[in-house]
Write a protein that holds these residues in place. Sequence first.
Motif: not given
Length: 71
Positions: A46, A50, A55-63, A66
Motif C-alpha cells: 500500500r 501511495i 492511490v491517494e492517501w485519505i486521512d482518518e478524519e475524512e473517512i 464520510e
Amino acid sequence: MSIDEIEAAALDLPLDERDEFVQRLQAARVEDRTIDSAWRAEIRRRMELIAAGEVEWIDEEEILAELEPDP
C-alpha cells in the motif's frame, strides 16, 4: 487465569497431552508470525502504491466523516 496457573496446569497434564499442548502453542506462534508477515507485506504494498501516486492517501478524519450518517 495467570501464566503461573496455566504453567502449573500444563505441568499436571500427562506427558503426551503436555506435548500436544506445546505443539499447539508453537503452531499458534507460527500462525501469528505468518499473519504479521502478511500484514507487513500488505502495508509495504500500500505504501508503494501511495508513493507511486497510484492511490491517494485519505486521512482518518475524512473517512470517518464520510461514514457518519447525514443529519
